[in-house]
Every structure is written in C-alpha cells, then in structure tokens.
Write a protein that holds these residues in place. Structure first.
Motif, PDB file in Angstrom:
ATOM      1  N   HIS A 193      31.053  45.668  96.707  1.00  0.00           N
ATOM      2  CA  HIS A 193      31.632  47.170  96.448  1.00  0.00           C
ATOM      3  C   HIS A 193      30.925  47.957  95.541  1.00  0.00           C
ATOM      4  O   HIS A 193      31.150  48.820  94.958  1.00  0.00           O
ATOM      5  CB  HIS A 193      32.884  46.721  95.722  1.00  0.00           C
ATOM      6  N   ASN A 194      29.318  47.654  95.549  1.00  0.00           N
ATOM      7  CA  ASN A 194      28.460  48.517  94.901  1.00  0.00           C
ATOM      8  C   ASN A 194      27.839  49.263  95.933  1.00  0.00           C
ATOM      9  O   ASN A 194      27.559  48.958  97.169  1.00  0.00           O
ATOM     10  CB  ASN A 194      27.799  47.588  94.033  1.00  0.00           C
ATOM     11  N   THR A 195      27.228  50.507  95.631  1.00  0.00           N
ATOM     12  CA  THR A 195      26.519  51.316  96.512  1.00  0.00           C
ATOM     13  C   THR A 195      25.305  50.674  96.930  1.00  0.00           C
ATOM     14  O   THR A 195      24.484  49.810  96.023  1.00  0.00           O
ATOM     15  CB  THR A 195      26.461  52.677  95.838  1.00  0.00           C
ATOM     16  N   SER A 211      14.636  41.096  85.120  1.00  0.00           N
ATOM     17  CA  SER A 211      15.878  41.094  84.685  1.00  0.00           C
ATOM     18  C   SER A 211      16.428  42.730  84.857  1.00  0.00           C
ATOM     19  O   SER A 211      15.499  43.376  85.272  1.00  0.00           O
ATOM     20  CB  SER A 211      16.039  41.128  83.061  1.00  0.00           C
ATOM     21  N   TRP A 212      17.742  42.650  84.796  1.00  0.00           N
ATOM     22  CA  TRP A 212      18.671  43.736  84.884  1.00  0.00           C
ATOM     23  C   TRP A 212      19.855  43.752  84.524  1.00  0.00           C
ATOM     24  O   TRP A 212      20.535  42.806  84.107  1.00  0.00           O
ATOM     25  CB  TRP A 212      18.897  44.119  86.629  1.00  0.00           C
ATOM     26  N   SER A 213      20.298  45.081  83.602  1.00  0.00           N
ATOM     27  CA  SER A 213      21.637  45.174  83.125  1.00  0.00           C
ATOM     28  C   SER A 213      22.120  46.423  83.359  1.00  0.00           C
ATOM     29  O   SER A 213      21.516  47.338  83.350  1.00  0.00           O
ATOM     30  CB  SER A 213      21.225  45.046  81.269  1.00  0.00           C
ATOM     31  N   GLY A 214      23.495  46.196  83.474  1.00  0.00           N
ATOM     32  CA  GLY A 214      24.178  47.503  83.781  1.00  0.00           C
ATOM     33  C   GLY A 214      25.784  47.093  84.070  1.00  0.00           C
ATOM     34  O   GLY A 214      26.069  45.976  84.160  1.00  0.00           O
ATOM     35  N   LYS A 215      26.507  48.194  84.585  1.00  0.00           N
ATOM     36  CA  LYS A 215      27.694  47.915  85.359  1.00  0.00           C
ATOM     37  C   LYS A 215      27.627  47.794  86.784  1.00  0.00           C
ATOM     38  O   LYS A 215      27.264  48.622  87.291  1.00  0.00           O
ATOM     39  CB  LYS A 215      28.487  49.334  84.928  1.00  0.00           C
ATOM     40  N   LEU A 216      28.487  46.843  86.983  1.00  0.00           N
ATOM     41  CA  LEU A 216      28.600  46.270  88.696  1.00  0.00           C
ATOM     42  C   LEU A 216      30.154  46.053  88.807  1.00  0.00           C
ATOM     43  O   LEU A 216      30.824  45.669  88.071  1.00  0.00           O
ATOM     44  CB  LEU A 216      27.680  45.269  88.940  1.00  0.00           C
ATOM     45  N   ASN A 217      30.171  46.304  90.300  1.00  0.00           N
ATOM     46  CA  ASN A 217      31.637  45.817  90.525  1.00  0.00           C
ATOM     47  C   ASN A 217      31.609  44.475  91.169  1.00  0.00           C
ATOM     48  O   ASN A 217      30.799  44.361  92.189  1.00  0.00           O
ATOM     49  CB  ASN A 217      32.254  46.993  91.744  1.00  0.00           C
ATOM     50  N   VAL A 218      32.220  43.507  90.559  1.00  0.00           N
ATOM     51  CA  VAL A 218      32.210  42.015  91.075  1.00  0.00           C
ATOM     52  C   VAL A 218      33.371  42.061  91.989  1.00  0.00           C
ATOM     53  O   VAL A 218      34.712  42.261  91.215  1.00  0.00           O
ATOM     54  CB  VAL A 218      32.085  41.422  89.930  1.00  0.00           C
ATOM     55  N   SER A 219      33.127  41.275  92.947  1.00  0.00           N
ATOM     56  CA  SER A 219      34.248  41.116  93.837  1.00  0.00           C
ATOM     57  C   SER A 219      34.957  39.368  93.754  1.00  0.00           C
ATOM     58  O   SER A 219      34.026  38.730  93.521  1.00  0.00           O
ATOM     59  CB  SER A 219      34.045  41.487  95.170  1.00  0.00           C
ATOM     60  N   ASP A 220      36.383  39.412  93.653  1.00  0.00           N
ATOM     61  CA  ASP A 220      36.853  37.935  93.612  1.00  0.00           C
ATOM     62  C   ASP A 220      37.122  37.457  94.751  1.00  0.00           C
ATOM     63  O   ASP A 220      36.844  38.114  95.909  1.00  0.00           O
ATOM     64  CB  ASP A 220      37.929  38.005  92.553  1.00  0.00           C
ATOM     65  N   SER A 221      37.705  36.333  95.006  1.00  0.00           N
ATOM     66  CA  SER A 221      38.160  35.671  96.188  1.00  0.00           C
ATOM     67  C   SER A 221      39.076  36.513  97.095  1.00  0.00           C
ATOM     68  O   SER A 221      38.982  36.393  98.104  1.00  0.00           O
ATOM     69  CB  SER A 221      38.595  34.327  96.123  1.00  0.00           C
ATOM     70  N   GLY A 223      39.087  39.734  97.083  1.00  0.00           N
ATOM     71  CA  GLY A 223      38.235  41.000  97.492  1.00  0.00           C
ATOM     72  C   GLY A 223      38.713  42.251  96.611  1.00  0.00           C
ATOM     73  O   GLY A 223      38.346  43.149  96.653  1.00  0.00           O
ATOM     74  N   ARG A 224      39.484  41.832  95.509  1.00  0.00           N
ATOM     75  CA  ARG A 224      39.660  42.712  94.291  1.00  0.00           C
ATOM     76  C   ARG A 224      38.179  43.034  93.660  1.00  0.00           C
ATOM     77  O   ARG A 224      37.508  41.993  93.283  1.00  0.00           O
ATOM     78  CB  ARG A 224      40.719  42.224  93.421  1.00  0.00           C
ATOM     79  N   SER A 225      38.178  44.226  93.288  1.00  0.00           N
ATOM     80  CA  SER A 225      37.042  44.573  92.393  1.00  0.00           C
ATOM     81  C   SER A 225      37.103  44.909  90.927  1.00  0.00           C
ATOM     82  O   SER A 225      38.165  45.342  90.309  1.00  0.00           O
ATOM     83  CB  SER A 225      36.450  46.090  93.221  1.00  0.00           C
ATOM     84  N   HIS A 226      36.101  44.122  90.168  1.00  0.00           N
ATOM     85  CA  HIS A 226      36.384  44.096  88.892  1.00  0.00           C
ATOM     86  C   HIS A 226      35.148  44.776  88.272  1.00  0.00           C
ATOM     87  O   HIS A 226      33.885  44.248  88.609  1.00  0.00           O
ATOM     88  CB  HIS A 226      36.544  42.848  88.208  1.00  0.00           C
ATOM     89  N   GLN A 227      35.131  45.762  87.176  1.00  0.00           N
ATOM     90  CA  GLN A 227      33.997  46.330  86.864  1.00  0.00           C
ATOM     91  C   GLN A 227      33.429  45.465  85.634  1.00  0.00           C
ATOM     92  O   GLN A 227      34.465  45.413  84.783  1.00  0.00           O
ATOM     93  CB  GLN A 227      34.302  47.817  86.353  1.00  0.00           C
ATOM     94  N   CYS A 228      32.261  45.257  85.413  1.00  0.00           N
ATOM     95  CA  CYS A 228      31.661  44.206  84.620  1.00  0.00           C
ATOM     96  C   CYS A 228      30.455  44.864  84.328  1.00  0.00           C
ATOM     97  O   CYS A 228      29.728  45.462  84.926  1.00  0.00           O
ATOM     98  CB  CYS A 228      31.298  42.792  85.197  1.00  0.00           C
ATOM     99  N   SER A 229      30.211  44.561  82.828  1.00  0.00           N
ATOM    100  CA  SER A 229      28.900  44.794  82.219  1.00  0.00           C
ATOM    101  C   SER A 229      28.191  43.665  82.599  1.00  0.00           C
ATOM    102  O   SER A 229      28.582  42.340  82.187  1.00  0.00           O
ATOM    103  CB  SER A 229      28.768  45.012  80.902  1.00  0.00           C
ATOM    104  N   THR A 230      26.874  43.670  83.214  1.00  0.00           N
ATOM    105  CA  THR A 230      26.350  42.428  84.007  1.00  0.00           C
ATOM    106  C   THR A 230      24.851  42.505  83.486  1.00  0.00           C
ATOM    107  O   THR A 230      24.283  43.547  83.441  1.00  0.00           O
ATOM    108  CB  THR A 230      26.394  42.668  85.309  1.00  0.00           C
ATOM    109  N   HIS A 231      24.403  41.237  83.089  1.00  0.00           N
ATOM    110  CA  HIS A 231      23.111  41.091  83.134  1.00  0.00           C
ATOM    111  C   HIS A 231      22.533  40.005  83.920  1.00  0.00           C
ATOM    112  O   HIS A 231      23.297  38.913  83.911  1.00  0.00           O
ATOM    113  CB  HIS A 231      22.935  40.467  81.466  1.00  0.00           C
ATOM    114  N   ILE A 232      21.461  39.947  84.600  1.00  0.00           N
ATOM    115  CA  ILE A 232      21.003  39.429  85.464  1.00  0.00           C
ATOM    116  C   ILE A 232      19.441  38.787  85.404  1.00  0.00           C
ATOM    117  O   ILE A 232      18.405  39.950  84.906  1.00  0.00           O
ATOM    118  CB  ILE A 232      21.003  40.098  86.857  1.00  0.00           C
TER     119      ILE A 232
END
Length: 426
Positions: A193-195, A211-221, A223-232
């Motif tokens: 669900h991210n561009t 590494s990358w840090s920022g806000k991403l839309n994370v999909s659950d099982s 298909g719902r989208s959850h906005q998360c502060s994400t660090h990869i």
C-alpha cells in the motif's frame, strides 16, 4: 497542555529501534517514564536474574516498593523517584529484600529525555557483588530469541528473495499470519500500500546507507493498512544477508483502515434515557449505561470517581463484573489518581491503552488486580473545578482510541442530570 513533538518522537523511535540490539546486551533495566500519561515503557527486556519482573515492578507499584526496599533506604529512593517524576537528573543507591534472607543492592539513575519533552529516561542496575557471576553463566541469546524479547514488531527478511526468515511474537500478533504463511510473506506484499516513489526511497537508502527510516503503510493478513514508523537495517548474520525491519504502530486504532473504532457508540437514546431516569442510585445509573452499550463494545465495566481535591480524596462506585467486589463509595487518595493526572496536565480526557505500563498507584490498587487492561476517563467540571470522572473500562488492551470521543457521548448530559438527582435524593 504538554504534547509530544511528532518529529522529535519519530526521530527518537528510529534511534531506539536502531539501538534495540545493543540495549538487549546492557545488564540493566532501561526505562522511560511519561509523566503526562503516567506510563512506563521498558526499552529492553532485561530482568534481574532469578527475580524476574519483581524488581521491575518497584518502578510501577509504590506499595510493592515500600515492601521490598529496606526502611532506611526508602527516603532516598522516594526522593530520587520524585525528581524523576519532575524530569530532574537524579541517582540513588538502595537495597531490596529479594526473599529468603537475600538482600540486593541496586542503583537507579535518570535524566530528562531530550527527545520526549514530558519524559524521563534511565536505568535500574543490580550492583550486587554477585551480578558478574550471574551474567557470566547466563550466555548470550540467539538472534531469534533477542527479537522475540523486543516489544515492537520485528521481522528478519532474507535479502536474496525478500521473504520473511523469522518474526517475533509482536509481529505475528500484529500481522495475524499463520506461521507457515508468514514465512512465505514477501517484502513487496508487506508494503503493497505504498507508492513506488516511497519504495524507491527505501531501496535507495538500503543500497547507499545500509538502512532506511520513515513512515510506511504495512499490510496485515486481511489486507488492512497500518501506518508505522519503520526502521529497516541491512545486517549480516551467520553468513547470510538480512533485513532487520522494526515497525512502531503510529496509532493502534485510527491507523487500522477498515477496522471500526470503538468510541462514541450509537445507542437507542430514548429507551436508555427513560431507563436512566428511573434509577435511584448512582450504581443503578452506571448499570443502565453499561446495559445500553452494543454487544460489540469493548467496555466491560463503568466506574464513576467523585473528586474531593481539598480532602485529597476520590470516591469510586463501579458497575460490571470486574467491579463486583468493590464496595460502593470506595475511597482512594487523590494523589496518584486519574483525576490528579487530568488536573495537573489539563487533559480533555485520559486514555490508558495498557495498564501494565502504568505507574499510577490507583491503577495498581484498583484496575490491574481486577483484570482491567485499558480505559477511557472522561472528566466533568463544575465552575472550573473537577468534580467527577466517568471511566469506561475494558479487560482487553488498546480498546479505546485517544483521538476519538468518549464512549456514550450522547448520554453524558443526561447522565450528569440524573447523577445530581441521585445524589440529592440519597
């Protein structure tokens, strides 16, 4: 009213997720106390060997602290803890009774959290002479064990095919996949669900900075989208290249698209109003409101707290199964109460998402022992003086949205009218 800065909060969370692996190796309990929300968060999973959560709990439960701390050390501990609650740099050494004649020496140290302007951050360290021996025999946890001990959802993803290698318990609960299906989950599906622009920025960060840090839309099982502060973070482990993905949910309620938010629930106003007007006691009034809630409401109990600030007293009456053993007009100190927190920080409402993180004495005395895990507290005033707080309680965590209106908002005015009548007719 004190508020967190979103930008500062995000930066701090990103730093913490990056350092999470290192925090797990620190032989101390690392914590943060939010003085507005009266909540404590433990930033690592370390527990004092052989004594587990008991030592941690002294930072939350004042009665337990009083019992465990030696009498001659209580004053310096209380003085230090008071400074912590006022965001003043502080440190002290004290002794704890650990059972069976064993006494341990501990150090508590803190400072104002520079990135969370209503918080103090610090450590609780076992400084007993035995600690080096205990740590030397404990061994180091495996990578999968370590991520299981982190509170936020964490995924380790194969760099080669972008599938999940391992997930911690928080990630499994968050994403709601079966174990087999989780291991076939791809990075692309997780972030569907991210561009394309956002995903390009992620890959660019991983290529040039690891590494990358920022806000991403994370999909659950579902298909719902959850906005998360994400660090990869790109890491190497056991001769394999992995992506360490940590996700901090930005809002446990509103971010779940397609999931109903429990807040101002619709009820048959006319029927409920008639029922409330027939009530002759406050308890009956609370029971009428409780019965009015829809079947899918998370609320299991309702409590009214009447506030007497000049007498340092709150008087509570509850309705619902969790409060069956609470006597009517049960008295608690105003100090350490929900009401004190509301007044001190001029809160329009007060929501606790998980009582196990609370440091309010009343939560440990009244709610936690009765299985209440979250609540929504709505204050009421007369001539700008807090007189009562209506508290909707749930035995499930994260049941109330702090950004939504209080449950049964349409009934509050009628409730206050009937409350005055019931009190007058006593």
């Amino acid at each position: 009213m004190l508020k967190h800065s979103d930008s500062n909060l995000s930066a701090a969370e990103n730093a913490e997720t990056y350092l999470a692996d290192y925090l797990e190796h620190i032989p101390a309990i690392v914590w943060r106390i939010d003085i507005v929300r009266n909540e404590i968060s433990f930033l690592n999973s370390y527990t004092i060997p052989t004594h587990e959560e008991k030592v941690r709990a002294i930072l939350q439960d004042t009665q337990l602290a009083k019992t465990m701390i030696l009498p001659e050390d209580r004053e310096q501990f209380n003085s230090c803890y008071k400074q912590i609650r006022n965001r003043i740099k502080a440190a002290c050494v004290f002794r704890l009774r650990l059972g069976k004649g064993v006494t341990g020496w501990f150090k508590l140290a803190s400072m104002p959290d520079p990135n969370h302007h209503s918080c103090s951050i610090g450590v609780l360290i076992d400084v007993s002479s035995q600690v080096n021996t205990v740590l030397a025999t404990d061994g180091m946890p495996t990578l999968s064990t370590k991520i299981d001990l982190i509170e936020d959802p964490v995924l380790l993803i194969h760099f080669s095919d972008r599938t999940v290698r391992v997930a911690n318990k928080a990630a499994k609960q968050f994403l709601q996949y079966d174990d087999d299906k989780l291991l076939s989950l791809t990075f692309q599906k997780l972030l569907q669900h991210n561009t394309s622009t956002t995903l390009h920025q992620v890959y660019e960060g991983l290529i040039f900075s690891d590494s990358w840090s920022g806000k991403l839309n994370v999909s659950d099982s579902q298909g719902r989208s959850h906005q998360c502060s994400t660090h990869i973070q790109a890491i190497a482990h056991a001769e394999e290249n992995l992506l360490w993905v940590t996700m901090t949910h930005n809002n446990d309620c509103l971010a779940c698209k397609g999931t109903p938010v429990h807040g101002n629930e619709a009820v048959p106003l006319e029927a409920v109003t008639k029922s409330m007007r027939k009530c002759s006691t406050i308890k009956e009034l609370l029971e009428a409101m409780l019965k009015a809630l829809p079947s899918d409401s998370p609320t299991d109990a309702i409590m009214l707290s009447r506030i007497f600030i000049d007498k340092n007293t709150v008087v509570v009456i509850g309705a619902g199964e969790p409060f069956e053993t609470v006597s009517e007009n049960h008295i608690h100190p105003y100090e350490g109460s929900i009401a004190e927190n509301i007044v001190r920080f001029d809160l329009a409402s007060h929501v606790v998402m998980e009582t196990s993180k609370s440091i309010k004495p009343i939560d440990w005395a009244l709610f936690i022992p009765r299985g209440i895990r979250s609540y929504y507290a709505q204050p009421f005033y007369e001539k700008n003086v807090l007189t009562s707080v209506l508290i909707f309680c749930s035995t499930k965590g994260q049941s109330y949205d702090p950004d939504a209106n209080a449950p049964l908002l349409a009934l509050h005015e009628e409730f206050l009218k009937n409350l005055k009548r019931c009190m007058r007719d006593r």
